[in-house]
Design a protein around this motif. Structure first.
Motif, PDB file in Angstrom:
ATOM      1  N   PRO A 270      12.248  -5.237 -31.982  1.00  0.00           N
ATOM      2  CA  PRO A 270      12.958  -6.030 -32.960  1.00  0.00           C
ATOM      3  C   PRO A 270      12.292  -5.764 -34.184  1.00  0.00           C
ATOM      4  O   PRO A 270      11.416  -5.203 -34.696  1.00  0.00           O
TER       5      PRO A 270
ATOM      6  N   ASP B  42      15.776 -11.713 -34.220  1.00  0.00           N
ATOM      7  CA  ASP B  42      16.042 -11.375 -33.039  1.00  0.00           C
ATOM      8  C   ASP B  42      17.618 -11.013 -32.937  1.00  0.00           C
ATOM      9  O   ASP B  42      18.284 -10.715 -31.878  1.00  0.00           O
TER      10      ASP B  42
ATOM     11  N   THR C  60      18.954  -7.821 -33.391  1.00  0.00           N
ATOM     12  CA  THR C  60      18.570  -6.648 -32.113  1.00  0.00           C
ATOM     13  C   THR C  60      19.130  -6.759 -31.430  1.00  0.00           C
ATOM     14  O   THR C  60      19.085  -5.998 -31.172  1.00  0.00           O
ATOM     15  N   GLU C  61      19.448  -8.110 -30.673  1.00  0.00           N
ATOM     16  CA  GLU C  61      20.408  -8.524 -29.625  1.00  0.00           C
ATOM     17  C   GLU C  61      21.771  -8.153 -30.130  1.00  0.00           C
ATOM     18  O   GLU C  61      22.226  -7.371 -29.210  1.00  0.00           O
TER      19      GLU C  61
ATOM     20  N   THR D 124      21.281  -3.898 -29.503  1.00  0.00           N
ATOM     21  CA  THR D 124      20.907  -4.130 -28.093  1.00  0.00           C
ATOM     22  C   THR D 124      22.716  -3.634 -27.407  1.00  0.00           C
ATOM     23  O   THR D 124      22.827  -2.824 -26.682  1.00  0.00           O
TER      24      THR D 124
ATOM     25  N   ARG E 152      17.134  -5.760 -24.263  1.00  0.00           N
ATOM     26  CA  ARG E 152      16.166  -6.091 -25.873  1.00  0.00           C
ATOM     27  C   ARG E 152      14.509  -7.279 -24.857  1.00  0.00           C
ATOM     28  O   ARG E 152      13.831  -6.846 -25.478  1.00  0.00           O
ATOM     29  N   SER E 153      15.217  -7.807 -23.522  1.00  0.00           N
ATOM     30  CA  SER E 153      14.048  -8.577 -23.044  1.00  0.00           C
ATOM     31  C   SER E 153      12.682  -7.285 -22.790  1.00  0.00           C
ATOM     32  O   SER E 153      11.535  -7.672 -22.698  1.00  0.00           O
TER      33      SER E 153
ATOM     34  N   THR F 255      12.338  -4.395 -25.020  1.00  0.00           N
ATOM     35  CA  THR F 255      11.661  -3.974 -26.411  1.00  0.00           C
ATOM     36  C   THR F 255      10.931  -4.987 -27.217  1.00  0.00           C
ATOM     37  O   THR F 255      10.239  -5.138 -27.986  1.00  0.00           O
ATOM     38  N   SER F 256      11.179  -6.520 -27.172  1.00  0.00           N
ATOM     39  CA  SER F 256      10.303  -7.681 -27.832  1.00  0.00           C
ATOM     40  C   SER F 256       9.466  -7.193 -27.117  1.00  0.00           C
ATOM     41  O   SER F 256       7.951  -8.186 -28.456  1.00  0.00           O
TER      42      SER F 256
ATOM     43  N   ARG G 217       7.400  -6.282 -30.595  1.00  0.00           N
ATOM     44  CA  ARG G 217       7.756  -7.710 -31.452  1.00  0.00           C
ATOM     45  C   ARG G 217       6.581  -7.721 -33.089  1.00  0.00           C
ATOM     46  O   ARG G 217       5.177  -8.024 -32.053  1.00  0.00           O
TER      47      ARG G 217
ATOM     48  N   ASN H  10      14.726  -1.884 -17.966  1.00  0.00           N
ATOM     49  CA  ASN H  10      14.435  -3.126 -18.565  1.00  0.00           C
ATOM     50  C   ASN H  10      12.829  -3.147 -17.999  1.00  0.00           C
ATOM     51  O   ASN H  10      12.640  -4.146 -17.237  1.00  0.00           O
TER      52      ASN H  10
END
Length: 584
Positions: free
Chosen positions: A202, A217, A220-221, A224, A238-239, A241-242, A245, A482
């Protein structure tokens, strides 16, 4: 009688075996290796005879045998490997002969005592894919033996093998269940993928204004998502790597935890109407900076900056896109920041199931703000499907039809966005077209091998259709992309384990799903089923109170039928467990 008439064709189970590293063993100690091979071949021959088999040929370190049934071939293989394991334990490690065994069913041609044909060739190729001391079988063998033997199977994928036109679907037999790669909760050390692998951390908000987090966000989204659409890369969702943050963590540690070589990190600073975006790509293996850049402009330049960063990453990683792939990077995306913001807010609410009404409203707003942004259509379609499955709509048929319209519109907008086809596949399945549903979901993965959710949806479909081992394979692939996953990943894990009779692991999976989302009715009902099947009836009854708290109109009959299991025994197993726990 002609020569052609003398040829005998028959269907046989074929066992093919050879020694891993035989040439090296012969080089080290020829006499000892030949003596051990002679002894082991004698053990194998006797075992084959004991299972109604016949040794067809045994050149060098190879052995080929035929059996009248797949059950006998597999039982024989297991017995051979167990016996040879005991014999090998008596030898120094550098003198052990570890056989690999492959088993296939196929048509063969017999001339005298010799056998020929593709069935034998496939068995030999399968054997080459087995581990030393292990057994691999083809899907047609698995289908014959899966409910007849007290052994554990694990799907290992679809493999293209030399000189065989069609890919072969392979399963391995777990001689020791603890060797499974798919034991729930087993701590895994991720190996690096063979292609360039990356995680986008993030972007840090340096503006001092928390309201600006959504811009961080957004970039980043979008970066990705753009990278995810490149088949030549391996990209972490992304969920996952979040979780980094706002944390100051070395990229080397991040790379190790996520199993990737490269990490992109960056920041956004806002001053008045101006913004400054910085980004740097780091090789996490050695902390070496591959590329860094800075972009300055206004908020309206954000998407231009994001596109430049994405292309710079591909250049730095020497990823050469084929003709037409460059446009696919941003397929289904939006250049409307407000639409993207609404989508991200809705997406978070959707996966937490925190407020589905709000999620539905925000997805609709995102769609209305940018009618060419395909992802809001997809998630609105999923919400209509949920309405049908849970009995929340006056007409389940109309809800399914509305989901279909949204899915078809998403595909019309962009034919290269994987989530569109993942939804479409689930709708086909729900409407009763099992083959088309699975094929369409597989197509989603072919479009985007990095889309973790598409992998997990395929796993779910395979669990529903009575292929739990293959389901675990695809769900674990989703977890690799993920690692944080979502509650639905763990629900599908639980379903597969319940079907396999691995109730302890099913219970763990459902409990994890409920930690992620306590109001998850699928997790609650699955946990009731797992407890009942595991003999923990009191615990199952306690969970029923939570079921009615979350979903007062819950119906065991409606729920069991709405799950959409292909086989009646799976529906009945679930229904009987729910009713035994007191759910009506």
């Amino acid at each position: 009688m002609t020569a052609e008439q003398k040829v005998t064709r028959k269907l046989r189970a074929i066992l093919s075996a050879d020694v891993k590293g035989y040439s090296l063993l012969m080089t080290r100690d020829e006499a000892s290796t030949v003596q051990t091979l002679k002894e082991y071949r004698g053990i194998m021959s006797e075992t084959i005879k004991g299972h109604s088999g016949r040794v067809v040929d045994a050149p060098g370190d190879n052995l080929l045998a035929e059996f009248p049934s797949a059950v006998e071939a597999v039982q024989c293989s297991v017995e051979i490997q167990n016996d040879l394991k005991i014999k090998n334990a008596e030898l120094p490690e550098n003198k052990r002969l570890e056989f690999r065994i492959g088993v296939n069913i196929g048509n063969v041609i017999q001339e005298g005592k010799s056998l020929y044909g593709e069935g034998i060739n496939i068995a030999a190729r399968i054997e080459g894919l087995a581990r030393p001391g292990g057994i691999c079988i083809s899907r047609n063998v698995y289908d014959q033996v899966k409910n007849k033997l007290g052994v554990t199977f694990e799907y290992v994928g679809r493999k293209s093998v030399k000189n065989i036109s069609d890919p072969v679907y392979l399963y391995k037999i777990l001689l020791n269940p603890e060797d499974s790669e798919f034991i729930y909760g087993k701590k895994k050390k991720f190996d690096l993928p063979q292609k360039p692998s990356i995680a986008v951390i993030p972007f840090e908000n340096l503006s001092g204004d928390s309201n600006f987090d959504h811009v961080c966000d957004a970039i980043t989204e979008e970066i990705t998502t753009g990278l995810t659409n490149v088949p030549l890369l391996f990209v972490i969702a992304r969920s996952s790597t979040s979780i980094y943050r706002g944390q100051k963590i070395e990229t080397q540690k991040i790379g190790r935890e996520l199993g990737v070589q490269y990490v992109l990190e960056g920041s956004i600073q806002k001053s008045g109407e101006r913004i400054r975006v910085t980004a740097q790509l780091v090789d996490a293996l050695n902390q070496r900076h591959l590329w860094a850049d800075r972009y300055e402009g206004t908020i309206t330049d954000l998407f231009d900056f994001q596109d430049k960063i994405t292309i710079q990453i591909l250049t730095a990683l020497q990823v050469r896109l084929e003709k037409g792939h460059k446009s696919n990077i941003w397929a289904g995306a939006t250049k409307n920041l407000t639409a993207l913001q609404r989508y991200l807010q809705a997406h978070e609410a959707f996966f937490k199931c925190a407020d589905i009404i709000t999620a539905r409203r925000l997805f609709k707003e995102a769609k209305d703000l940018d009618s060419g942004f395909s992802l809001p259509y997809v998630y609105l379609g999923w919400l209509h499907l949920f309405d049908a499955w849970l009995g929340l709509s006056e007409s389940p048929e109309k809800s399914i039809q509305k989901a279909m319209e949204l899915a078809q519109e998403a595909v019309r907008l962009y034919k290269t966005v994987a989530p569109d086809y993942s939804l479409l596949g689930k709708i086909y399945y729900t409407m009763g077209d099992v083959a088309k549903g699975i094929a369409t979901t597989r197509h989603a993965i072919e479009i985007s091998p990095n889309d973790a959710d598409c992998h997990v949806h395929l796993g779910g479909l395979l669990a529903f259709t009575g292929h739990p081992e293959e389901a675990l394979f695809w769900i674990n692939k989703a977890v690799r992309l993920n690692p944080q996953g979502s509650w639905i990943y763990n629900v599908y894990f639980g379903m597969a384990y319940n079907i396999l009779g691995r109730y302890k692991e099913a219970i763990k999976a459902y409990k994890t799903a409920l930690k992620q989302n306590p109001d998850n009715i699928l997790g609650l009902a699955g946990l009731v089923e797992g407890y009942c099947l595991f003999g923990k009836h009191e615990k199952a009854q306690n969970v029923t109170l939570e079921v009615y708290r979350v979903f007062p109109i819950f119906s065991a009959v409606y729920h069991a039928n709405a799950m959409g299991y292909r086989y009646k025994e799976d529906t009945n197993r679930l229904l009987e467990a729910l009713q035994k726990a007191g759910l009506k």
